[in-house]
Write a protein that holds these residues in place. Structure first.
Motif, PDB file in Angstrom:
ATOM      1  N   PHE A   1       0.998  -1.418  -0.109  1.00  0.00           N
ATOM      2  CA  PHE A   1      -0.022  -0.200   0.023  1.00  0.00           C
ATOM      3  C   PHE A   1       0.780   1.174  -0.161  1.00  0.00           C
ATOM      4  CE2 PHE A   1      -2.787  -3.270   1.441  1.00  0.00           C
ATOM      5  CZ  PHE A   1      -4.044  -3.081   1.038  1.00  0.00           C
TER       6      PHE A   1
ATOM      7  N   THR B   1      -9.802  -1.535   4.719  1.00  0.00           N
ATOM      8  CA  THR B   1      -9.974  -0.190   4.788  1.00  0.00           C
ATOM      9  C   THR B   1      -8.959   0.476   5.796  1.00  0.00           C
ATOM     10  OG1 THR B   1     -11.693  -0.214   6.934  1.00  0.00           O
ATOM     11  CG2 THR B   1     -12.703  -0.147   4.559  1.00  0.00           C
TER      12      THR B   1
ATOM     13  N   TRP C   1      -5.778   0.981   3.761  1.00  0.00           N
ATOM     14  CA  TRP C   1      -5.766   2.192   2.769  1.00  0.00           C
ATOM     15  C   TRP C   1      -5.761   3.351   3.630  1.00  0.00           C
ATOM     16  CZ3 TRP C   1      -5.631   1.966  -2.266  1.00  0.00           C
ATOM     17  CH2 TRP C   1      -5.736   0.813  -2.819  1.00  0.00           C
TER      18      TRP C   1
ATOM     19  N   ALA D   1      -2.033   4.269   2.573  1.00  0.00           N
ATOM     20  CA  ALA D   1      -2.494   4.732   1.060  1.00  0.00           C
ATOM     21  C   ALA D   1      -2.952   6.043   1.249  1.00  0.00           C
ATOM     22  CB  ALA D   1      -3.153   3.646   0.342  1.00  0.00           C
TER      23      ALA D   1
ATOM     24  N   HIS E   1      -7.029   6.530   1.429  1.00  0.00           N
ATOM     25  CA  HIS E   1      -7.423   6.045   0.219  1.00  0.00           C
ATOM     26  C   HIS E   1      -7.181   6.812  -1.037  1.00  0.00           C
ATOM     27  CE1 HIS E   1     -10.122   3.275   2.649  1.00  0.00           C
ATOM     28  NE2 HIS E   1     -10.056   4.162   3.443  1.00  0.00           N
TER      29      HIS E   1
ATOM     30  N   CYS F   1      -2.467   0.561  -4.357  1.00  0.00           N
ATOM     31  CA  CYS F   1      -1.472  -0.756  -3.828  1.00  0.00           C
ATOM     32  C   CYS F   1      -1.142  -1.458  -4.826  1.00  0.00           C
ATOM     33  CB  CYS F   1      -2.935  -1.336  -2.915  1.00  0.00           C
ATOM     34  SG  CYS F   1      -2.328  -3.080  -2.294  1.00  0.00           S
TER      35      CYS F   1
ATOM     36  N   GLY G   1      -6.932   3.616  -4.803  1.00  0.00           N
ATOM     37  CA  GLY G   1      -7.991   3.850  -3.626  1.00  0.00           C
ATOM     38  C   GLY G   1      -9.004   4.545  -4.061  1.00  0.00           C
TER      39      GLY G   1
ATOM     40  N   CYS H   1      -8.628   8.048  -5.213  1.00  0.00           N
ATOM     41  CA  CYS H   1      -7.369   8.296  -5.811  1.00  0.00           C
ATOM     42  C   CYS H   1      -7.721   9.180  -6.892  1.00  0.00           C
ATOM     43  CB  CYS H   1      -6.900   7.059  -6.474  1.00  0.00           C
ATOM     44  SG  CYS H   1      -5.335   7.182  -7.266  1.00  0.00           S
TER      45      CYS H   1
END
Length: 362
Positions: A135, A217, A220, A224, A227, A231, A320, A323
């Protein structure tokens, strides 16, 4: 095995000399006949005896010979036990590091402790698992990995949690021991050798309940960019996860999560590689982490890159659910030449709201 029988005889003779409080000359007279059979062991015991007598200069001379013999393998038996026994190599290099430190030979001490860590890391990698998730945030460093087809590993000291690798806490503990005992000359050099470790954390594809970790979740949110990141699903070759070179070792290990019933007491417990690098508190178990561990003396800087080999690749990338579209397009353009990569976008699953689902991006 003849060599093993000889080593047992050596150990018995050594123990008898110690019990009788006999001199080094007596030890040497009793072990000299073994110098052409298992020479590395003999000179190791000579060095150990002299070290215990605080005769560091003489001990260093004997250790020089032991290390030379180990490296050039001049013994008469190519299958001799000590040429393969990592435990013996660990003991030899650990003792060498201490002897050279007390003999005020810093560089030789550091190299010995580095060789000790190399021997220590010759452990079994995770078996029959080669696909892992990473991630990531969208930034120049993560994009560089994609562009250059490499993996970036980092010094544990730059990770956000100082307890992520207990080696750092052990080093802190050793430093305190040094201040309490000014004679512990080897401790700062040993701690210096730790600095050549680099790690990279990955996540298993499935958790222990066989649910896809890409839908987790928390992963993320924590790793990441809430979200907004992505990944990467890597597939590594067995060779990439088991690199064995003279001064570079790479291994992949699963993290062991310990609960409150397992108290790690550094004042009483001897640290091994698993505890130092692959143990975390049970609270982190949701990560289902596996860890790529590298040891390469001479690395400069907190970050280091490892090129993927020809049999390792990116299988897929998940974006995500927050993203930005421009980030998705940027990554797809960077990897346009790798046609086998699959792309997905994470979405809410209204039938299972705490677990995301992925949608194939055509």
């Amino acid at each position: 095995m003849v060599e093993l029988e000889n080593i047992k005889e050596l150990q018995n003779i050594y123990s008898e000399v110690i019990r009788k409080e006999e001199s080094f000359d007596v030890l040497k007279s009793k072990l000299s006949k073994y110098e052409t059979i298992v020479p590395t062991w003999v000179f190791y015991l000579y060095a150990f005896f002299l070290y215990k007598k605080l005769l560091y200069k003489q001990a260093a001379e004997m250790m020089d010979k032991a290390i030379y013999l180990l490296n050039v393998k001049v013994d008469l038996h190519p299958e001799d036990l000590y040429t393969k026994d990592r435990l013996f190599q660990k003991n030899l290099y650990l003792l060498a590091g201490e002897i050279y430190a007390y003999n005020k030979e810093h560089d030789k001490s550091l190299k010995a402790f580095e060789n000790y860590e190399i021997a220590t890391l010759h452990i079994k990698s995770i078996e029959n698992e080669y696909s892992f998730l990473s991630f990531r945030k969208f930034n120049e460093y993560t994009l560089s990995d994609l562009i250059n087809n490499e993996i970036t590993v980092c010094n544990p000291s730059v990770m956000n949690d100082p307890y992520d690798t207990l080696m750092l806490i052990w080093g802190e503990f050793l430093e305190k021991q040094k201040y309490e005992n000014e004679k512990c000359l080897q401790i700062p050099i040993m701690f210096e050798a730790f600095k050549s470790y680099r790690i990279r954390s990955f996540t298993r594809v499935l958790d222990k309940n066989a649910r896809e970790m890409v839908g987790n979740t928390l992963m993320w949110s924590h790793y990441a960019d809430n979200h907004r990141g992505f990944c990467i699903n890597y597939k590594f070759s067995k060779e990439f996860l088991n690199i064995n070179e003279k001064r570079r070792v790479v291994r992949c290990r699963a993290i062991e999560y310990v609960n409150n019933d397992h108290v790690i007491n550094l004042e009483k417990e001897e640290l091994n590689t698993t505890i130092a690098l692959c143990t975390k508190d049970i609270y982190w178990s949701y990560e289902n982490e596996v860890r790529l561990i590298t040891y390469e003396p001479g690395i400069k800087g907190d970050f280091h890159t490892i090129p993927l080999d020809k049999n390792s690749c990116i299988e897929s990338i998940y974006f995500g659910y927050k993203c930005p579209e421009k980030h998705i397009n940027t990554i797809k353009k960077l990897l346009a030449g790798q046609e086998n990569i699959r792309y997905y976008k994470m979405q809410s699953d209204y039938t299972d709201v705490y677990n995301l689902k992925s949608k194939d991006l055509l």
